[in-house]
Design an enzyme around this catalytic site. Structure first.
Site, PDB file in Angstrom:
ATOM      1  N   TYR A   1      47.242 -74.369  15.605  1.00 32.52           N
ATOM      2  CA  TYR A   1      47.795 -75.380  14.705  1.00 32.52           C
ATOM      3  C   TYR A   1      47.514 -76.777  15.211  1.00 32.52           C
ATOM      4  CZ  TYR A   1      49.313 -71.754  11.856  1.00 32.52           C
ATOM      5  OH  TYR A   1      49.262 -70.678  11.022  1.00 32.52           O
TER       6      TYR A   1
ATOM      7  N   ARG B   1      33.397 -57.931  19.104  1.00 30.26           N
ATOM      8  CA  ARG B   1      33.095 -59.319  19.415  1.00 30.26           C
ATOM      9  C   ARG B   1      32.786 -59.420  20.903  1.00 30.26           C
ATOM     10  NH1 ARG B   1      38.846 -62.522  19.802  1.00 30.26           N
ATOM     11  NH2 ARG B   1      37.462 -64.170  20.500  1.00 30.26           N
ATOM     12  N   ARG B   2      32.475 -60.586  21.383  1.00 30.62           N
ATOM     13  CA  ARG B   2      32.298 -60.880  22.807  1.00 30.62           C
ATOM     14  C   ARG B   2      31.374 -59.898  23.500  1.00 30.62           C
ATOM     15  NH1 ARG B   2      38.246 -62.706  25.053  1.00 30.62           N
ATOM     16  NH2 ARG B   2      37.932 -64.826  24.367  1.00 30.62           N
TER      17      ARG B   2
ATOM     18  N   HIS C   1      48.475 -69.379  20.259  1.00 30.74           N
ATOM     19  CA  HIS C   1      48.616 -69.528  18.818  1.00 30.74           C
ATOM     20  C   HIS C   1      48.919 -70.957  18.388  1.00 30.74           C
ATOM     21  CE1 HIS C   1      48.413 -68.407  14.762  1.00 30.74           C
ATOM     22  NE2 HIS C   1      49.383 -69.275  14.597  1.00 30.74           N
TER      23      HIS C   1
ATOM     24  N   HIS D   1      36.835 -64.574  11.094  1.00 29.48           N
ATOM     25  CA  HIS D   1      38.023 -65.276  10.603  1.00 29.48           C
ATOM     26  C   HIS D   1      38.099 -66.706  11.135  1.00 29.48           C
ATOM     27  CE1 HIS D   1      42.204 -66.411  10.032  1.00 29.48           C
ATOM     28  NE2 HIS D   1      42.333 -66.521  11.337  1.00 29.48           N
ATOM     29  N   PHE D   2      37.990 -66.857  12.463  1.00 25.96           N
ATOM     30  CA  PHE D   2      38.276 -68.212  12.939  1.00 25.96           C
ATOM     31  C   PHE D   2      37.102 -69.171  12.819  1.00 25.96           C
ATOM     32  CE2 PHE D   2      37.978 -66.009  17.218  1.00 25.96           C
ATOM     33  CZ  PHE D   2      36.756 -66.537  17.572  1.00 25.96           C
ATOM     34  N   HIS D   3      35.919 -68.665  12.476  1.00 23.47           N
ATOM     35  CA  HIS D   3      34.888 -69.643  12.106  1.00 23.47           C
ATOM     36  C   HIS D   3      35.176 -70.228  10.726  1.00 23.47           C
ATOM     37  CE1 HIS D   3      32.522 -68.115  15.538  1.00 23.47           C
ATOM     38  NE2 HIS D   3      32.040 -69.334  15.538  1.00 23.47           N
TER      39      HIS D   3
HETATM   40  C1  HEM Z   1      26.375 -73.831  15.192  1.00 27.36           C
HETATM   41  C2  HEM Z   1      27.472 -73.299  14.777  1.00 27.36           C
HETATM   42  C3  HEM Z   1      28.050 -72.031  15.342  1.00 27.36           C
HETATM   43  C4  HEM Z   1      27.460 -70.821  15.578  1.00 27.36           C
HETATM   44  C5  HEM Z   1      26.028 -70.417  15.293  1.00 27.36           C
HETATM   45  C6  HEM Z   1      28.469 -69.961  16.151  1.00 27.36           C
HETATM   46  C7  HEM Z   1      28.259 -68.636  16.505  1.00 27.36           C
HETATM   47  C8  HEM Z   1      29.183 -67.844  17.145  1.00 27.36           C
HETATM   48  C9  HEM Z   1      29.034 -66.440  17.429  1.00 27.36           C
HETATM   49  C10 HEM Z   1      27.830 -65.586  17.041  1.00 27.36           C
HETATM   50  C11 HEM Z   1      30.131 -66.021  18.077  1.00 27.36           C
HETATM   51  C12 HEM Z   1      30.462 -64.599  18.506  1.00 27.36           C
HETATM   52  C13 HEM Z   1      30.075 -64.308  19.889  1.00 27.36           C
HETATM   53  C14 HEM Z   1      30.607 -62.966  20.355  1.00 27.36           C
HETATM   54  O1  HEM Z   1      31.781 -62.630  20.109  1.00 27.36           O
HETATM   55  O2  HEM Z   1      29.842 -62.230  21.017  1.00 27.36           O
HETATM   56  C15 HEM Z   1      30.992 -67.167  18.233  1.00 27.36           C
HETATM   57  C16 HEM Z   1      32.209 -67.157  18.866  1.00 27.36           C
HETATM   58  C17 HEM Z   1      33.095 -68.212  18.839  1.00 27.36           C
HETATM   59  N1  HEM Z   1      32.941 -69.415  18.172  1.00 27.36           N
HETATM   60 FE1  HEM Z   1      31.289 -70.044  17.237  1.00 27.36          FE
HETATM   61  N2  HEM Z   1      29.634 -70.654  16.253  1.00 27.36           N
HETATM   62  C18 HEM Z   1      29.424 -71.923  15.775  1.00 27.36           C
HETATM   63  C19 HEM Z   1      30.347 -72.948  15.665  1.00 27.36           C
HETATM   64  C20 HEM Z   1      31.645 -72.858  16.113  1.00 27.36           C
HETATM   65  C21 HEM Z   1      32.623 -73.882  15.927  1.00 27.36           C
HETATM   66  C22 HEM Z   1      32.406 -75.205  15.199  1.00 27.36           C
HETATM   67  C23 HEM Z   1      33.753 -73.436  16.525  1.00 27.36           C
HETATM   68  C24 HEM Z   1      35.103 -74.088  16.637  1.00 27.36           C
HETATM   69  C25 HEM Z   1      35.368 -75.320  16.462  1.00 27.36           C
HETATM   70  C26 HEM Z   1      33.469 -72.146  17.105  1.00 27.36           C
HETATM   71  C27 HEM Z   1      34.350 -71.396  17.837  1.00 27.36           C
HETATM   72  C28 HEM Z   1      34.083 -70.157  18.369  1.00 27.36           C
HETATM   73  C29 HEM Z   1      34.992 -69.423  19.210  1.00 27.36           C
HETATM   74  C30 HEM Z   1      36.374 -69.869  19.666  1.00 27.36           C
HETATM   75  C31 HEM Z   1      34.374 -68.206  19.514  1.00 27.36           C
HETATM   76  C32 HEM Z   1      34.954 -67.069  20.347  1.00 27.36           C
HETATM   77  C33 HEM Z   1      34.613 -67.196  21.767  1.00 27.36           C
HETATM   78  C34 HEM Z   1      35.136 -66.007  22.542  1.00 27.36           C
HETATM   79  O3  HEM Z   1      35.182 -64.889  22.018  1.00 27.36           O
HETATM   80  O4  HEM Z   1      35.511 -66.231  23.702  1.00 27.36           O
HETATM   81  N3  HEM Z   1      32.185 -71.814  16.819  1.00 27.36           N
HETATM   82  N4  HEM Z   1      30.401 -68.265  17.634  1.00 27.36           N
HETATM   83 CU    CU Z   2      47.614 -66.627  16.322  1.00 29.76          CU
END
Ligand code: HEM
Ligand code: CU
Ligand code: CU
Lengths: 574, 166
Positions: A239, A449-450, A235, A386-388
């Site tokens: 921040y 997710r995931r 967490h 949320h976190f996007h």
């Molecule tokens: C081109 C831009 C982006 C696209 C298209 C994108 C798309 C996605 C998608 C579809 C997922 C869900 C995957 C799943 O749960 O099966 C995901 C997960 C995630 N994204 Fe992005 N995202 C983008 C940019 C970013 C950025 C800028 C960040 C943070 C700075 C970010 C952080 C994350 C994180 C932390 C996860 C979770 C990973 C996990 O569950 O282990 N994403 N993203």
């Molecule tokens: Cu938290």
């Protein structure tokens, strides 16, 4: 601020050439991570919805690990160390003490990233017995190659050294100057203190449990313990991503808006609150974990709710500072001052849109934080939705926008095209509205997710008035827009660097706050006091739960085996 | 420290909001009796589940009038038993654990949702009033076949319910 003729400060690059080099290297490292991460992002978005599946679904998780690690560890933290180096150097107006030490921590961080990156990429090649398909949360007993854990440890050590560098500058500055800690330095120091406290958890988890376990020195770990230690860190790291964005909103955005920061004391209060409250809340990621008593979850929730306070205060200050800027620029009326803001400036528009999205992210975060509603959305697509908004936009878009503003003083180059810049930030906003909104809604109907293929044999999701197909389309279109936006951002930067250098100076001075530090009690700068309180709260929130987890399951677990991800899959198919 | 009037109003409003949130959850937990997953399920050795009294034989068991216990083992990449059949108008307590890595156990369309952690037993109690069919999915990444991990929960009309372990 386009005119090169404006009288202003000497460019950062001229005043601190060595430091500027480190800042540039850090930012470039961040952008490389952003580019690869975005590529992984679009692959995921299109794969999940089933539009384009050119990778095997088993490899989806390698891609997802890459996306998570590169974006939330490498991109954010490399940008942070670059920005903090810039902020400390300029606000103390002194070079770093020893530039070789500065390069040493930067290279340490690079080495850590490369180690972990190699381990992750190994997951694509079946013939290499290296993999780390454990996602960025690396929950045991899924096991990564030791290189992954080692890389992580090395990276974190790099950040610790970076923090030491900034503290050292401040210590020496203090012995030569009187008065309050300059605001930007204050923000850097409080953020780093929080980071030192937060990383204790992951350091213990990696060094004492996961690394020895992956090397075969110990047979098993307690999955609930390593998971709890992860979230102890997980967490506050949120921040840590936000702090540099806050630093920019507080100290740079007002000036871009044409005004001044509303209140310096309040900015300090906010950072102190983050230092104190960020860590004793991690258990809110574990509301659904067996083995943790309800009371402990409740304490984490209460702390979390109070952690809303600094963000709500920030919303006030940022909007008030922008309004002041708009009125300085001749804006009038109740809301019509908004029109007087510099909307054609991609740096401004990017940060303003990022702030707006953060407000939306704050609302969905409040839902996450409620222990009971959390049951509905935990581990559904709502959570990435949320976190996007938060790290994926409030932080990422602010960083991109700030880069436009920083570019001249770091490189002596003017941004190649402000129009493309403006288009790019708006495109990010639109793409994220689509993708994030669809993710939130998909989460509410239970889509997880995931998951490479969230389409199941035995049942279908019921999207109520709309349809899963419509949600999928939004995710795909939104994800594509986001990817194109990153390409435009990187392309615009690269072309800028190919242009000829500018002449003269650029006004990048940051005016003092309307209500300056002299209005705030001295105690705010008493960092030891805040650290003591932070540690005390951590002890209160964590000693009993961790004690109970170890008492119930033992330090090394009540009995679990190891699951190197590649091997377990081979067993399944053969 | 001089704080602007608007700022004070905002501060007070923020604090009210925060206390309000906490109050609703307290009400949910204490008043409306929404139970959370907690430590009451205890721990278990996940390497020897087959010898375990409860988890040796995953299945449904009637423990009282309209009360059932369902023992579930999650493993890469399935649930046992599958499908789970319980009668309508019953109170069902799930005991869920994992034989290998961390999994999720989410009954889609409901707020029955828990993490399944090896070594820990998740215990959740739910009332099923009406006959229905639900999908169960694993919502925590558990390995490369994670997306294939699903199960089914069938709530059958009381008079059609054949008995335990169906
Ligand atoms: C081109 C831009 C982006 C696209 C298209 C994108 C798309 C996605 C998608 C579809 C997922 C869900 C995957 C799943 O749960 O099966 C995901 C997960 C995630 N994204 Fe992005 N995202 C983008 C940019 C970013 C950025 C800028 C960040 C943070 C700075 C970010 C952080 C994350 C994180 C932390 C996860 C979770 C990973 C996990 O569950 O282990 N994403 N993203
Ligand atoms: Cu938290
Ligand atoms: Cu799974």
């Amino acid at each position: 601020m386009t005119s090169e003729e404006l009288p202003g400060e000497e460019l950062f690059l001229d005043r601190f050439p060595d430091e500027a080099q480190v800042v540039r290297a850090s930012l470039w490292s961040a952008f490389v991570a952003l580019g690869i991460g975005a590529l992984a992002g679009i692959v995921q978005a299109l794969h999940r919805v089933g539009y384009v599946r050119f990778i095997d679904s088993a490899d989806y998780y390698t891609v997802l690990t890459l996306h998570g690690v590169l974006l939330v560890i490498s991109f954010t933290i490399f940008f942070l160390v670059g920005l903090f180096t810039w902020a400390v150097t300029r606000s103390l107006d002194r070079p770093v003490e020893n530039i070789r030490f500065t390069w040493a921590w930067y290279l340490t961080m690079v080495a850590g990233t490369v180690l972990a990156g190699v381990a992750i990429l190994g997951g694509f090649v079946d013939s290499i017995p290296i993999s780390a398909d454990v996602l960025f949360t690396f929950y045991a007993p899924l096991q990564a190659h030791p290189l992954f854990y080692a890389g992580l440890a090395v990276f974190i050590i790099g950040t610790w050294l970076a923090g030491f560098d900034w503290f050292r500058s401040w210590w020496i500055w203090r012995s030569e100057n009187d008065g309050r800690i300059p605001l930007q330095t204050f923000m850097v120091l409080t953020s780093m203190l929080m980071w030192y406290i937060a990383t204790i958890g992951v350091a213990i988890s990696v060094v004492f449990f996961l690394l020895p376990w992956s090397l075969g020195i110990i047979d098993q770990v307690n999955p609930l313990l390593t998971r709890t230690l992860f979230w102890y860190f997980g967490h506050p790291v949120v921040y840590f991503w936000l702090m540099p964005a806050y630093l920019l909103w507080y100290t740079v955005l007002p000036s871009i808006s044409g005004g001044r920061l509303f209140s310096d004391p309040l900015a300090r209060v906010v950072f102190v609150l983050f230092l104190i409250l960020s860590t004793p809340v991690g258990i809110h990621h574990q509301y659904l974990d067996p083995g943790i008593a309800e009371g402990f979850k409740f304490i984490a929730m209460t702390n979390t709710m109070f952690l809303l306070l600094p963000s709500l205060l920030t919303a006030f200050t940022v909007v008030a500072s922008m309004e002041h800027g708009a009125r300085q620029r001749g804006g009038e009326g109740y809301l019509s001052w908004l029109g007087a803001l510099p909307w054609r400036d991609p740096a401004f528009t990017g940060m303003a849109l990022a702030g707006l999205m953060f407000a939306a992210g704050g609302f969905s975060g409040m839902v996450n934080a409620g222990m009971n509603i959390n049951y509905l959305i935990h581990n559904t697509l709502w959570v990435p939705g949320h976190f996007h908004l938060t790290v994926g936009t409030a932080v990422a878009l602010t960083f991109m926008a700030a880069t436009y503003w920083l570019l001249p003083q770091l490189t002596r180059r003017r941004l190649y095209s402000r129009t493309i810049g403006l288009f790019q930030v708006v495109m990010w906003f639109v793409g994220m509205v689509l993708m994030s909104n669809a993710m939130h809604r998909a989460g509410l109907v239970g889509i997880p997710r995931r998951t490479a293929e969230p389409q199941y044999d035995g049942f279908a999701f019921d999207a109520g008035l709309s349809s899963v197909a419509e949600l999928d389309a939004q995710v795909a279109i939104g994800g594509t827009l986001l990817f194109v936006s990153v390409v435009l951002f990187l392309g615009n930067l690269i072309i800028s660097l190919l242009e000829d250098p500018m002449e003269g100076t650029v006004d990048r001075s940051l005016p003092p706050a309307l209500s300056g530090p002299e209005d705030s009690p001295e105690v705010l700068d008493n960092l030891s006091l805040w650290v003591a309180i932070a540690l005390l709260l951590v002890l209160l929130a964590y000693s009993l739960p961790i004690g109970a987890i170890v008492a119930d399951g033992g330090l090394f677990g009540p009995g679990t085996e190891s699951y190197p991800v590649v091997l377990s899959w081979l067993e399944v198919v053969t | 420290m001089n704080v602007h009037t608007y700022e004070k109003i905002w501060l007070v409003a923020s604090l009210f909001l925060i206390v309000g949130f906490i109050a609703t959850v307290v009400y949910g937990a204490a008043g409306a009796g929404i139970a959370m997953v907690d430590a009451s399920g205890g721990t278990v050795d996940s390497t020897s589940l087959s010898e375990n009294e409860r988890f040796g034989e995953p299945g449904v068991e009637r423990v009282g009038d309209g009360e059932y216990e369902v023992t579930v083992v999650a493993r890469q990449f399935m649930y046992q038993p599958d499908p789970i059949r319980v009668p309508a108008d019953s109170r069902v307590t799930f005991y869920v654990t994992s034989a290998d890595v961390i999994h999720g156990f989410q009954v889609v369309g409901t707020n029955v949702n828990t993490m399944v952690i090896p070594g820990q037993v998740a215990k959740i109690t739910v009332d099923f009033d009406e006959p229905a069919e639900y999908g169960i999915i694993c919502n925590e990444y558990c390995g490369q076949g994670h997306h294939d991990m699903e199960g089914k929960l069938v709530v059958v009309p009381e008079d059609e319910y054949g008995g335990d372990d169906a």
